[in-house]
Design a protein around this motif. Structure first.
Motif, PDB file in Angstrom:
ATOM      1  N   THR A  80       0.668  -1.519  -0.055  1.00  0.00           N
ATOM      2  CA  THR A  80       0.140  -0.204  -0.122  1.00  0.00           C
ATOM      3  C   THR A  80       1.052   1.319  -0.120  1.00  0.00           C
ATOM      4  O   THR A  80       1.636   1.136   0.754  1.00  0.00           O
ATOM      5  CB  THR A  80      -1.091  -0.331   1.742  1.00  0.00           C
ATOM      6  OG1 THR A  80      -0.269   0.141   2.357  1.00  0.00           O
ATOM      7  CG2 THR A  80      -1.318  -1.625   1.132  1.00  0.00           C
ATOM      8  N   GLU A 127      -8.570   2.964  -2.448  1.00  0.00           N
ATOM      9  CA  GLU A 127      -8.285   2.065  -2.021  1.00  0.00           C
ATOM     10  C   GLU A 127      -9.022   0.798  -2.552  1.00  0.00           C
ATOM     11  O   GLU A 127     -10.219   0.665  -2.506  1.00  0.00           O
ATOM     12  CB  GLU A 127      -8.658   2.129  -0.337  1.00  0.00           C
ATOM     13  CG  GLU A 127      -8.490   1.077   0.236  1.00  0.00           C
ATOM     14  CD  GLU A 127      -8.681   1.009   1.728  1.00  0.00           C
ATOM     15  OE1 GLU A 127      -8.986   1.169   3.074  1.00  0.00           O
ATOM     16  OE2 GLU A 127      -7.940   2.601   2.540  1.00  0.00           O
ATOM     17  N   ASN A 178      -7.141  -7.436   4.420  1.00  0.00           N
ATOM     18  CA  ASN A 178      -8.858  -7.954   4.870  1.00  0.00           C
ATOM     19  C   ASN A 178      -9.761  -8.358   3.557  1.00  0.00           C
ATOM     20  O   ASN A 178     -11.002  -8.587   3.369  1.00  0.00           O
ATOM     21  CB  ASN A 178      -8.446  -7.416   5.823  1.00  0.00           C
ATOM     22  CG  ASN A 178      -8.246  -7.629   7.547  1.00  0.00           C
ATOM     23  OD1 ASN A 178      -7.521  -8.699   7.539  1.00  0.00           O
ATOM     24  ND2 ASN A 178      -8.314  -7.074   8.792  1.00  0.00           N
ATOM     25  N   SER A 179      -9.459  -6.761   2.636  1.00  0.00           N
ATOM     26  CA  SER A 179     -10.717  -6.066   1.596  1.00  0.00           C
ATOM     27  C   SER A 179     -10.202  -7.776   1.218  1.00  0.00           C
ATOM     28  O   SER A 179     -11.145  -8.089   0.218  1.00  0.00           O
ATOM     29  CB  SER A 179     -10.345  -5.430   1.454  1.00  0.00           C
ATOM     30  OG  SER A 179     -10.897  -4.367   2.226  1.00  0.00           O
ATOM     31  N   ARG A 220       0.826   5.675   0.379  1.00  0.00           N
ATOM     32  CA  ARG A 220      -0.446   6.470   0.863  1.00  0.00           C
ATOM     33  C   ARG A 220      -0.933   7.627  -0.843  1.00  0.00           C
ATOM     34  O   ARG A 220      -1.950   8.314  -0.725  1.00  0.00           O
ATOM     35  CB  ARG A 220       0.167   7.441   1.308  1.00  0.00           C
ATOM     36  CG  ARG A 220       0.656   7.549   2.432  1.00  0.00           C
ATOM     37  CD  ARG A 220       1.087   8.239   3.829  1.00  0.00           C
ATOM     38  NE  ARG A 220       2.008   8.068   4.745  1.00  0.00           N
ATOM     39  CZ  ARG A 220       0.963   7.765   5.744  1.00  0.00           C
ATOM     40  NH1 ARG A 220      -0.738   8.174   6.198  1.00  0.00           N
ATOM     41  NH2 ARG A 220       0.942   7.241   7.159  1.00  0.00           N
ATOM     42  N   SER A 243     -11.186  -2.171  -1.821  1.00  0.00           N
ATOM     43  CA  SER A 243     -11.832  -2.397  -0.959  1.00  0.00           C
ATOM     44  C   SER A 243     -12.792  -3.861  -1.663  1.00  0.00           C
ATOM     45  O   SER A 243     -12.805  -4.212  -2.807  1.00  0.00           O
ATOM     46  CB  SER A 243     -13.117  -1.588  -0.270  1.00  0.00           C
ATOM     47  OG  SER A 243     -14.169  -0.779  -1.529  1.00  0.00           O
ATOM     48  N   SER A 296      -3.785   3.258  -0.159  1.00  0.00           N
ATOM     49  CA  SER A 296      -4.380   3.630   1.153  1.00  0.00           C
ATOM     50  C   SER A 296      -3.058   3.639   2.731  1.00  0.00           C
ATOM     51  O   SER A 296      -2.283   3.516   2.291  1.00  0.00           O
ATOM     52  CB  SER A 296      -4.648   2.627   1.652  1.00  0.00           C
ATOM     53  OG  SER A 296      -5.327   1.701   3.010  1.00  0.00           O
ATOM     54  N   GLN A 297      -3.421   4.105   3.326  1.00  0.00           N
ATOM     55  CA  GLN A 297      -3.160   4.880   4.748  1.00  0.00           C
ATOM     56  C   GLN A 297      -2.556   3.174   5.740  1.00  0.00           C
ATOM     57  O   GLN A 297      -2.391   3.438   6.689  1.00  0.00           O
ATOM     58  CB  GLN A 297      -3.253   6.070   5.580  1.00  0.00           C
ATOM     59  CG  GLN A 297      -3.065   6.853   4.369  1.00  0.00           C
ATOM     60  CD  GLN A 297      -3.194   8.595   5.328  1.00  0.00           C
ATOM     61  OE1 GLN A 297      -3.196   8.361   6.488  1.00  0.00           O
ATOM     62  NE2 GLN A 297      -3.913   9.175   4.124  1.00  0.00           N
ATOM     63  N   ASN A 298      -3.791   2.383   5.449  1.00  0.00           N
ATOM     64  CA  ASN A 298      -4.039   1.215   6.379  1.00  0.00           C
ATOM     65  C   ASN A 298      -3.710   0.260   5.318  1.00  0.00           C
ATOM     66  O   ASN A 298      -4.538  -1.116   4.803  1.00  0.00           O
ATOM     67  CB  ASN A 298      -5.062   1.592   6.824  1.00  0.00           C
ATOM     68  CG  ASN A 298      -5.498   0.335   8.091  1.00  0.00           C
ATOM     69  OD1 ASN A 298      -5.323  -0.601   8.112  1.00  0.00           O
ATOM     70  ND2 ASN A 298      -5.823   0.635   9.118  1.00  0.00           N
ATOM     71  N   PHE A 299      -2.828  -0.520   6.136  1.00  0.00           N
ATOM     72  CA  PHE A 299      -2.282  -1.407   5.210  1.00  0.00           C
ATOM     73  C   PHE A 299      -3.606  -3.221   5.346  1.00  0.00           C
ATOM     74  O   PHE A 299      -3.738  -3.511   4.574  1.00  0.00           O
ATOM     75  CB  PHE A 299      -0.653  -2.838   5.075  1.00  0.00           C
ATOM     76  CG  PHE A 299      -0.190  -3.830   4.603  1.00  0.00           C
ATOM     77  CD1 PHE A 299       0.052  -3.720   3.808  1.00  0.00           C
ATOM     78  CD2 PHE A 299      -0.270  -4.764   5.271  1.00  0.00           C
ATOM     79  CE1 PHE A 299       0.399  -5.131   3.067  1.00  0.00           C
ATOM     80  CE2 PHE A 299      -0.234  -6.012   4.993  1.00  0.00           C
ATOM     81  CZ  PHE A 299       0.162  -5.718   3.646  1.00  0.00           C
ATOM     82  N   GLN A 300      -3.700  -3.199   7.139  1.00  0.00           N
ATOM     83  CA  GLN A 300      -4.037  -4.022   7.339  1.00  0.00           C
ATOM     84  C   GLN A 300      -5.099  -4.285   6.748  1.00  0.00           C
ATOM     85  O   GLN A 300      -6.449  -5.488   6.058  1.00  0.00           O
ATOM     86  CB  GLN A 300      -4.481  -4.396   8.855  1.00  0.00           C
ATOM     87  CG  GLN A 300      -4.928  -5.927   9.019  1.00  0.00           C
ATOM     88  CD  GLN A 300      -4.350  -7.020   8.908  1.00  0.00           C
ATOM     89  OE1 GLN A 300      -2.629  -6.774   9.010  1.00  0.00           O
ATOM     90  NE2 GLN A 300      -4.650  -8.037   8.473  1.00  0.00           N
ATOM     91  N   ARG A 301      -5.947  -3.078   6.467  1.00  0.00           N
ATOM     92  CA  ARG A 301      -7.514  -2.561   5.716  1.00  0.00           C
ATOM     93  C   ARG A 301      -7.619  -3.128   4.478  1.00  0.00           C
ATOM     94  O   ARG A 301      -8.803  -4.057   4.408  1.00  0.00           O
ATOM     95  CB  ARG A 301      -8.131  -1.672   6.107  1.00  0.00           C
ATOM     96  CG  ARG A 301      -9.483  -1.254   5.743  1.00  0.00           C
ATOM     97  CD  ARG A 301      -9.825   0.127   5.667  1.00  0.00           C
ATOM     98  NE  ARG A 301      -9.503   0.887   5.215  1.00  0.00           N
ATOM     99  CZ  ARG A 301      -8.925   2.774   5.556  1.00  0.00           C
ATOM    100  NH1 ARG A 301      -9.544   2.481   7.151  1.00  0.00           N
ATOM    101  NH2 ARG A 301      -8.468   3.165   5.481  1.00  0.00           N
TER     102      ARG A 301
END
Length: 876
Positions: free
Chosen positions: A278, A396, A441-442, A280, A398, A433-438
């Motif tokens: 990911t 991102e 998970n997606s 930014r 998702s 994304s600023q959230n790798f884990q999100r």
């Protein structure tokens, strides 16, 4: 001859067994419960969910993840389905989820060079006709007699009001199909209506043609067709059997068998793992995707030089819709590729509703220049190009339909062949994304929607090295780095080894060193010299960055000695052909088919009549539907030799001569006529059921001969136990451990040879006695590692051959001193069953001939004392 993958053969075999049971029991629900209770399906009885509109009709589902070849499997299943409906040339209604999939399926099934068509002809013969609904409205009688597959969406048949659908309208082109029908056939059809009431004249419509022939129904991606209206529609067409093929079955589907992603990976069907990074900024995501494409393209050139296989890695870019502040629309992305990265225009294609740059383009052609495909929502359904390696999201990524489809596009491994360079066996994803884990998970959720298990999906999403500040295999310049000499890679370190040792080693996707054979003590010492353990830091001093890599994990094959047979001074792994080394014969074997083996007639089932005024028709039981089908086949001018010839042609017997089989079959048929008083016409009318009974009879005689041969062979000194080149090898790497389901219980295991542990089967659906046994092995100090041995995986699991079939023990453990323990766990009530006695005998023979290097245990419930005793014998 089309060669299917092992998991495809297994799934098709289970479907065939279910259909055979349904025929034998004349009950789809009972057959489903019996088949799912089999050890190699679910290990427990699964209840059948009947569809009220369809009565006792067999309606089952097979789950095949994205990339698993479900269309090919569906085409290959039609032979078994034709056998079930007792029609050599059945009518098949193939329902696809969209017009695009209909078009793609039609093209494959009509093209004589396409694997779909090859599979279809192997199943139904070369005379089979494939048409869409428009073509079906012009079918001739001869077309139908040769077998026909109608490919359509269910929407072509599904309406609350049928009056505006062509398939239900009168069609003079189909008039010839409705001549000379008897009253029983007409009673199942929609008829013309006069002022005085109904008539006996069938309406010549396509829907009526389907009702007349009780079609076999294939439903592609069936979760899209499980509404009440869809079920009503299917009932109106009076099908004989329905099989769903989908990656994501509905909760109430009758899931007969589920293929796992690990099975696809073991057969090299898909790219795994998925390396995720990911960033930014959208500019960074595009930069990384372009850089990764160039890295992969260079590797692809090296691969082609080594293997001759051409690859052209493609990036799929999900752009933004034209809304919001400064969106990165397809046009913006294309301009950035050209202006900022110097990508030639002819390497870029936009695939959206407005731009159709891919139409008429063969992406897999060597001459095709395209390396970047830009879309917004998703590529059209049916789009397929294994060259797609990289997914890049300008927003991102998702969980959702678009990402689910796009992710599926980058999973297929070109030519289903594992590449020499491990980077070409992976897929890659970049996302803003600023959230790798999100994002991780997606993507995992999207994989679940594509047919992966939850645990599988979570495990195959991997972070790029140094995430989020590193590109794959590249250092980031966004932060100052310590001034040290660059650390040598594992590959460069391995170059210091002797060539003979280097040829035995490779580096897997986790950075571990994998040996393709067990290494000697000297070879392990040579590895230690190249990868010495790091020196401990001196007390009171700060540890500086080291340029010396730490020792990677060494993964060696886990070798298990096998039973071999000495044949003319040479050894071969013991297999079924050795039980009948000198052949066998039907001469002198039982030639009487008893009333139990071949009843005069099967009991009739029950069905209810649904008024045709409402557009609904009778849906009968398997027996009734088969009887209705017989009315459409002409059995005139048959003789005993003609029937014997037909039976001989349809009963597999590669180990017997046609002359011998024909003599045996003629004797059986003549005895049915002379001793049981059955007429030739009755036998001809029931020839499919007679064929099944004779196949069962001959197979039982063959098994009896095998048991006789096995007993003779096992008592001789020709059977020995040998390792080395005869050993079975559990090979490192998750792709070498296919398993239908992963263990999801509360236990944790530290010594399992693979990262994942295959599920424990039990009649209750829990751990049964196997979970505690696994925990016992995992906790024993004498055990180096163990494997949950997966059934029906000849290439990847340890097996012993009995006269009844392959025997896959539950656990295989490597002990100290390189001794091997094999454990089969049996509930106390099953210990003395006939098949388990056979398994115990072959296991004990393996131990006796193993020279003290191996031991076999069959437990009785949770009595672990035999395991303790075996470990002591091996390690003392």
């Amino acid at each position: 001859m089309l060669q299917l993958k092992e998991y495809q053969k297994r799934a098709l075999g289970i479907l065939k067994r279910y259909l055979t049971k349904t025929k034998a029991f004349n009950d789809a629900a009972l057959a489903f419960a019996a088949e799912t209770q089999e050890e190699d399906v679910w290990g427990r009885m699964v209840p059948y969910n009947p569809v009220p509109q369809l009565g006792k009709l067999p309606y089952v589902c097979l789950r095949i993840p994205t990339g698993g070849g479900k269309t090919l499997m569906a085409a290959s299943s039609l032979g078994s389905l034709a056998e079930f409906v007792e029609r050599s040339h059945p009518v098949v209604l193939w329902l696809a989820p969209s017009g695009a999939i209909v078009e793609q399926t039609l093209q494959g099934l009509q093209n004589s060079q396409h694997p779909y068509r090859v599979a279809l002809e192997q199943s139904l013969g070369q005379s089979v006709t494939v048409v869409d609904v428009a073509g079906a409205l012009r079918l001739s009688v001869s077309d139908v007699q040769g077998g026909v597959v109608i490919v359509s969406t269910i929407q072509a048949f599904r309406r609350d009001d049928e009056s505006d659908l062509n398939v239900y309208k009168q069609n003079g082109n189909l008039q010839a199909h409705f001549q000379n029908l008897d009253l029983a056939q007409i009673s199942r059809l929609e008829v013309y209506r006069a002022v005085t009431g109904v008539t006996n004249t069938p309406l010549p419509s396509l829907a009526n043609l389907l009702r007349l022939h009780n079609p076999v129904v294939i439903v592609d991606e069936a979760h899209n067709a499980r509404t009440e209206l869809s079920f009503d529609t299917l009932a109106r067409l009076s099908p004989s059997v329905i099989v769903e093929w989908t990656a994501t079955p509905a909760q109430d589907s009758n899931l007969l068998y589920s293929v796992s992603a690990s099975e696809l990976a073991a057969e090299h069907m898909i790219k795994l793992p998925i390396m995720l990074e990911t960033r930014r900024q959208r500019e960074e995501v595009l930069t990384q995707a372009v850089a990764q494409q160039k890295v992969l393209e260079n590797l692809a050139r090296e691969e082609e030089a080594a293997t001759g296989e051409h690859l052209r890695p493609i990036v799929l870019i999900q752009a933004e819709a034209n809304r919001g502040v400064e969106p990165w629309t397809p046009e913006v992305v294309k301009k950035a590729l050209i202006d900022d990265h110097g990508i030639p225009k002819d390497q870029i294609a936009i695939a959206t509703g407005q731009h159709k740059d891919l139409e008429g383009i063969e992406l897999s052609a060597r001459s095709c220049p395209i390396r970047y495909v830009i879309t917004v929502q998703a590529l059209r359904e049916g789009w397929d190009c294994p060259y797609a390696y990289i997914l890049a999201g300008m927003a991102e990524l998702s969980a959702g339909g678009a990402v689910e489809q796009l992710l599926g596009r980058v999973l297929r491994l070109p030519r289903a062949v594992r590449k020499k360079n491990p980077d070409l066996n992976r897929a890659y994803a970049f996302s803003v994304s600023q959230n790798f884990q999100r994002v991780a998970n997606s993507l995992a959720d999207s994989l679940v929607k594509s047919g992966f298990e939850q645990q599988e999906a979570r495990s195959v999403i991997r972070a790029a090295q140094g995430q989020p500040m590193l590109l794959f295999n590249q250092q980031s310049s966004s932060a100052p780095q310590p001034t040290v000499n660059p650390a040598p890679t594992i590959e460069t370190q391995l170059e210091q080894l002797p060539q003979l040792l280097r040829e035995k080693l490779s580096v897997d996707e986790s950075g571990d060193v994998v040996a393709n054979t067990t290494l000697s003590a000297d070879e392990r010492e040579q590895l230690k010299a190249v990868f010495p353990p790091p020196a401990p830091p001196q007390v009171g001093t700060a540890s500086a960055p080291s340029a010396q890599p730490s020792a990677p994990k060494l993964l060696e094959p886990f070798e298990v000695p096998r039973l071999v047979v000495q044949q003319q001074g040479l050894f071969e792994v013991l297999d079924e052909q050795h039980f009948l080394e000198d052949g066998w014969t039907l001469v002198g074997r039982d030639s009487k088919l008893t009333a139990e083996e071949f009843p005069d007639q099967l009991p009739e089932g029950q069905s209810g009549t649904i008024d045709v005024v409402t557009g609904r028709v009778t849906v009968g039981t398997p027996t009734q539907l088969a009887a209705q089908s017989k009315l459409l086949e002409a059995w005139t001018d048959w003789s005993v030799p003609g029937l014997v010839h037909w039976l001989d042609a349809h009963i597999p017997h590669p180990d017997l001569t046609p002359e011998e089989v024909q003599i045996y079959l003629r004797t059986v048929v003549q005895r049915l006529i002379d001793e049981r008083g059955l007429s030739l016409q009755a036998l001809v009318n029931d020839k499919f059921r007679l064929r099944r009974a004779l196949e069962v009879k001959i197979n039982a005689l063959r098994k009896r001969a095998e048991r006789e041969g096995a007993q003779t062979l096992f008592s001789s000194e020709l059977v020995q136990v040998k390792g080395d080149e005869f050993a079975f090898k559990f090979r490192p790497g998750d792709h070498n451990y296919p398993h239908p389901r992963s263990y999801k219980g509360p236990r944790t295991f530290s010594k399992h040879y693979y990262r994942m542990v295959a599920d424990f089967d039990s009649v209750t659906g829990g751990e049964g006695d196997e979970g505690p046994c696994a925990a016992l092995l995992d906790g024993m100090s004498e055990v180096k590692y163990w494997v949950r041995n997966v059934a029906n995986q000849r290439q990847h699991s340890f097996w012993l051959r009995t006269a009844s079939g392959d025997f896959y023990p539950d656990f295989v453990a490597l002990l100290d001193k390189d001794k091997v323990l094999v454990v089969e766990v049996k509930g106390a009530g099953f210990y003395d069953e006939k098949t388990n006695v056979e398994k115990r005998q072959i296991g004990e023979l393996w131990e006796r001939r193993g020279g003290g290097k191996v031991a076999f245990v069959m437990t009785r419930g949770q009595d672990w004392n035999p395991i303790y005793a075996a470990v002591q014998r091996l390690t003392r």
